[in-house]
Design a protein around this motif. Structure first.
Motif, short mmCIF file in Angstrom:
data_model
loop_
_atom_site.label_atom_id
_atom_site.label_comp_id
_atom_site.label_asym_id
_atom_site.label_seq_id
_atom_site.Cartn_x
_atom_site.Cartn_y
_atom_site.Cartn_z
N UNK A 70 0.81 -1.23 0.00
CA UNK A 70 0.00 0.00 0.00
C UNK A 70 0.85 1.27 0.00
N UNK A 71 2.15 1.15 -0.25
CA UNK A 71 3.01 2.34 -0.22
C UNK A 71 2.54 3.41 -1.20
N UNK A 72 2.21 2.98 -2.44
CA UNK A 72 1.73 3.95 -3.45
C UNK A 72 0.43 4.60 -2.99
N UNK A 73 -0.49 3.77 -2.46
CA UNK A 73 -1.79 4.30 -2.05
C UNK A 73 -1.66 5.28 -0.89
N UNK A 74 -0.89 4.92 0.15
CA UNK A 74 -0.78 5.82 1.30
C UNK A 74 -0.07 7.11 0.94
N UNK A 75 0.91 7.04 0.02
CA UNK A 75 1.59 8.26 -0.42
C UNK A 75 0.61 9.18 -1.15
N UNK A 76 -0.22 8.58 -2.02
CA UNK A 76 -1.22 9.36 -2.75
C UNK A 76 -2.23 9.97 -1.78
N UNK A 77 -2.63 9.20 -0.75
CA UNK A 77 -3.60 9.70 0.22
C UNK A 77 -3.04 10.87 1.02
N UNK A 78 -1.76 10.80 1.42
CA UNK A 78 -1.16 11.90 2.19
C UNK A 78 -1.12 13.18 1.37
N UNK A 79 -0.76 13.05 0.08
CA UNK A 79 -0.74 14.24 -0.78
C UNK A 79 -2.14 14.83 -0.92
N UNK A 80 -3.11 13.95 -1.08
CA UNK A 80 -4.50 14.41 -1.24
C UNK A 80 -5.00 15.10 0.03
N UNK A 81 -4.74 14.50 1.19
CA UNK A 81 -5.18 15.09 2.45
C UNK A 81 -4.52 16.45 2.70
N UNK A 82 -3.28 16.61 2.25
CA UNK A 82 -2.58 17.88 2.44
C UNK A 82 -3.18 18.99 1.59
N UNK A 83 -3.79 18.61 0.46
CA UNK A 83 -4.38 19.62 -0.44
C UNK A 83 -5.82 19.95 -0.11
N UNK A 84 -6.43 19.20 0.80
CA UNK A 84 -7.79 19.48 1.25
C UNK A 84 -8.80 19.42 0.11
N UNK A 85 -8.59 18.51 -0.86
CA UNK A 85 -9.57 18.32 -1.93
C UNK A 85 -10.76 17.51 -1.42
N UNK A 86 -11.97 17.73 -1.94
CA UNK A 86 -13.14 17.02 -1.41
C UNK A 86 -13.17 15.54 -1.77
N UNK A 87 -12.66 15.16 -2.94
CA UNK A 87 -12.76 13.78 -3.39
C UNK A 87 -11.40 13.24 -3.81
N UNK A 88 -11.18 11.96 -3.54
CA UNK A 88 -9.96 11.26 -3.95
C UNK A 88 -10.35 10.19 -4.96
N UNK A 89 -9.61 10.12 -6.08
CA UNK A 89 -9.86 9.08 -7.08
C UNK A 89 -8.55 8.75 -7.77
N UNK A 90 -8.07 7.53 -7.57
CA UNK A 90 -6.81 7.08 -8.17
C UNK A 90 -6.95 5.61 -8.56
N UNK A 91 -6.16 5.21 -9.56
CA UNK A 91 -5.99 3.80 -9.90
C UNK A 91 -4.63 3.38 -9.39
#
Length: 747
Positions: A70-91
């Motif tokens: 899950x390294x890729x997923x957690x890294x993507x989630x941290x970047x998303x949470x830092x930007x305060x965007x309402x929705x997250x969507x990644x493959x």
């Protein structure tokens, strides 16, 4: 139907409307759900199928960040949470699994949803972007809401592949009417039919408003429960309002099966914050729609909602402006009358026109003044007394019979009522009436049977067969603009009529000044553009003459430049003529119309070589007006007759005139292609065309110019046609005396 939590619950309609559909306790099994702490990524809750769908061996309390896959997923989630965007969507890749992950924050934790990724590049948001761009272009040119709706359902079906996609809007009662539909014929058509409000209760509508997309991939699914059932954060069931995988009611799934659908998807249409309607896709068999396609549909729905909102606002604005113009004209006349009742009696058309009613009445001091289609005077007085006893300030009824059964006796004359109080002490009212309009409504099933009884609970209706209802004793509904017009007029009456008229006169002066500025601007722009376009045409011709050996393609380019310049020049000339109308005084005199027609025909002869035209010109009465301007009207109407009869082997043009009590009328008719009278209201607007430019050339200004000239003379212009059988345009001019009174000239 509403989405039920427990299938064994004994239901009634009130219970349906109160069910906790936000917390179903499980998800649809085509994906998996995981709730983690947004800081530590520790597991809080998960669907029972998490390991099966995602391959993640994550136990309760374990952190997503501790798993190597899950390294890729957690890294993507941290970047998303830092930007305060309402929705997250990644493959992302999770070991041997490639999944599409959607996420959103809630007070109960970070909710992650795992689904299969797009199967092809065309199903990704990037692949769908060209389609969305073409859709935006298409709806920008659509003429009205039904045309926009049809474009939307066609596009959604192309993107999602559902057997049938329909768009329906809700009325004030919550009933939905299907406005547009696109289908491959596998499922029955519901176009034009109405669905009862009970199909979607209020709390389900609110959820549609908050979560714009909902997919049910398989109507026969068995939900995967969320474990544990209660959130460790607050001890409450997990709120899945924003979750795409949220499980739905067994009652709703039964409703789908009764409807013959194995899968469905809905897209909410929000207009000014309210649920205006839904786009609903259905297939006979199960159908999965990935998150990126759903996102594209969500974008489409938002754009469509904005378009509908803009069109409706423009329509309401135009309606209010039109009614305000009637009010202004009526108040100006009332200001000159000895009393407002006398003024109303002398201007009954304007009075009724304030609300587009068929009749009107005023009750003041027990006396009744009525005009048009109204109940008997005794009944009018009785209506006012009832309203006064109830203390009603403003009343708008489509059916007086619903309130007072005895009103059925005069429903053919007055079924609808709009009334405003004009006294705080007495039962004094201004009332407007509309007659009954008998109409037929096509329902998808009997609306009086939204549910059917069962042994353990109510079941959703099983029949969707066409059920036809005839509606009587109801008028056309009163629009918000009409009600506003009535209340605005009431305010004017309650104030000093003369003072209100003076205020409006001041506003009119300001508007005239603005119009003059706009006309000056239009004149200046049009005037300054004439020379450049003539230069373009001239230099193109000079270049063609100077270089006789140009290759065919280059010569084609020059010819295209010349034709485009000529077309633009004609447009500028027409705009210049249109703008000059407000700047030119009318030089009125008696006009020999027969002589004027002959002059117009002579001026056109050089352009009519080879055309077989049968001219049928009757003896014409003389007219009173500005000869140059009336010549322009005749020239435009005759040119149109010649142009639109060009496909005929022999053109027939008839020109007739008639003396009337209030003036004279002239008609120019032809045997050309004609037009659909459903679009006649567009004829006299600037740049409005009922035929494609490729079929018939023109700038779209000629008829608008005719209308403006005729109205400046105090006359009217109208058109009549039958598609494929020619058209007739009639304009009227007042007699000399009334023309002088109605003439408004501007320097």
């Amino acid at each position: 139907m509403s989405e039920t939590l427990h299938p064994t619950t004994v239901l009634d309609l009130d219970a349906c409307a109160a069910e906790p559909i936000r917390i179903p306790g499980g998800i649809q099994p085509h994906g998996a759900l995981l709730v983690v702490d947004p800081k530590s990524f520790a597991r809080l809750q998960a669907s029972a199928n998490l390991a099966e769908v995602s391959g993640l061996p994550l136990g309760p309390g374990e952190s997503l960040a501790d798993l190597p896959e899950t390294l890729q997923l957690t890294a993507e989630l941290r970047r998303w949470l830092a930007n305060d965007d309402p929705q997250f969507l990644r493959t992302v890749t999770l070991g041997a699994f490639v999944l599409q992950v959607a996420g959103h924050l809630t007070p109960q934790g970070l909710v992650l949803e795992f689904e299969d990724p797009p199967r092809t590049e065309a199903e990704t948001l990037e692949g769908l972007y060209p389609r969305l761009r073409r859709f935006l272009d298409a709806i920008g040119h659509a003429g009205d809401v039904p045309a926009i709706a049809q474009a939307a359902v066609t596009e959604v079906r192309a993107i999602t592949g559902f057997n049938r996609v329909m768009l329906y809007s809700f009325d004030e009662e919550g009933d939905g009417t299907v406005l547009a539909e696109d289908s491959d014929g596998v499922l029955p058509s519901y176009l034009g039919q109405r669905f009862p409000a009970s199909d979607i209760p209020a709390q389900a509508r609110e959820l549609y408003r908050q979560n714009r997309i909902r997919l049910i991939a398989n109507a026969d699914y068995v939900q995967s429960p969320v474990e544990p059932a209660l959130s460790p954060v607050d001890g409450a069931p997990l709120d899945l309002s924003q979750a795409a995988l949220r499980s739905v009611s067994p009652v709703h799934l039964e409703y789908m099966r009764n409807m013959g659908t194995g899968s469905s998807m809905s897209i909410s249409l929000l207009v000014e914050g309210r649920l205006w309607g839904l786009i609903s896709g259905h297939s006979r068999a199960p159908r999965q729609v990935n998150a990126q396609v759903r996102t594209a549909c969500d974008i489409l729905g938002q754009v469509l909602s904005l378009q509908i909102e803009a069109r409706e606002q423009a329509q309401r604005t135009a309606e209010r402006l039109a009614l305000k113009q009637v009010e202004t004209e009526l108040l100006a006349k009332l200001a000159l009358a000895p009393g407002f009742e006398t003024g109303l009696a002398n201007n009954t058309d304007l009075w009724s026109g304030l609300t587009r009613a068929a009749g009107a009445a005023v009750v003041r001091g027990g006396k009744v003044l009525a005009a048009g289609l109204t109940p008997p005077q005794d009944e009018i007085r009785r209506i006012a007394d009832r309203l006064g006893e109830a203390g009603e300030e403003v009343v708008a009824l489509e059916s007086m019979t619903d309130a007072w059964p005895e009103a059925e006796a005069y429903a053919d004359r007055a079924s609808g009522l709009l009334a405003v109080s004009i006294s705080q002490l007495h039962s004094d009212y201004i009332l407007w009436f509309r007659p009954e309009v008998v109409r037929t409504i096509d329902w998808s099933g009997d609306p009086s049977k939204p549910v059917e009884p069962g042994a353990d609970r109510l079941h959703p209706r099983k029949s969707f067969e066409l059920w036809r209802e005839q509606v009587r004793l109801r008028s056309l509904p009163w629009t918000a603009a009409e009600i506003d017009s009535a209340t605005g007029f009431r305010s004017a009456i309650q104030s000093l009529v003369l003072r209100r008229a003076e205020e409006r006169a001041e506003l009119t002066t300001q508007l005239e000044a603005i119009n003059k500025e706009l006309e000056s601007f239009s004149y200046s722009i049009s005037h300054d553009l004439r020379a450049p376009f003539r230069h373009i045409v001239g230099y193109a011709e000079l270049l063609a003459d100077r270089e006789p050996d140009l290759d065919p393609k280059s010569r084609h380019y020059l010819q295209s430049i010349r034709e485009s310049g000529l077309s633009a020049g004609r447009l500028v000339d027409d705009l210049l003529n249109f703008s000059q109308l407000g700047r030119t005084n009318l030089a009125k005199d008696r006009i020999d119309m027969g002589k004027l027609i002959a002059e117009v025909r002579r001026s056109m002869e050089p352009d009519l070589q080879g055309r077989a035209i049968d001219w049928q010109v009757a003896a014409l009465p003389s007219a009173w007006g500005d000869a140059a301007m009336i010549r322009q009207v005749l020239q435009n109407l005759i040119q149109n007759a010649i142009k639109y009869s060009a496909p005929r082997e022999r053109t027939e043009i008839r020109i007739e005139g008639e003396e009337r009590a209030d003036g004279v009328s002239f008609t120019v008719s032809d045997n050309g292609v004609g037009f659909d009278m459903a679009y006649a209201h567009k004829l006299f607007g600037v740049f409005q065309r009922l035929h494609r430019t490729e079929e018939f050339e023109g700038t779209g200004i000629g008829l608008a110019l005719c209308k403006r000239i005729v109205e400046r003379h105090g006359g009217t212009i109208s058109a009549a046609s039958e598609l494929g059988r020619g058209a007739a345009f009639t304009f009227t001019l007042p007699r000399r005396e009334s023309a002088r009174k109605g003439d408004i000239t501007r320097g």
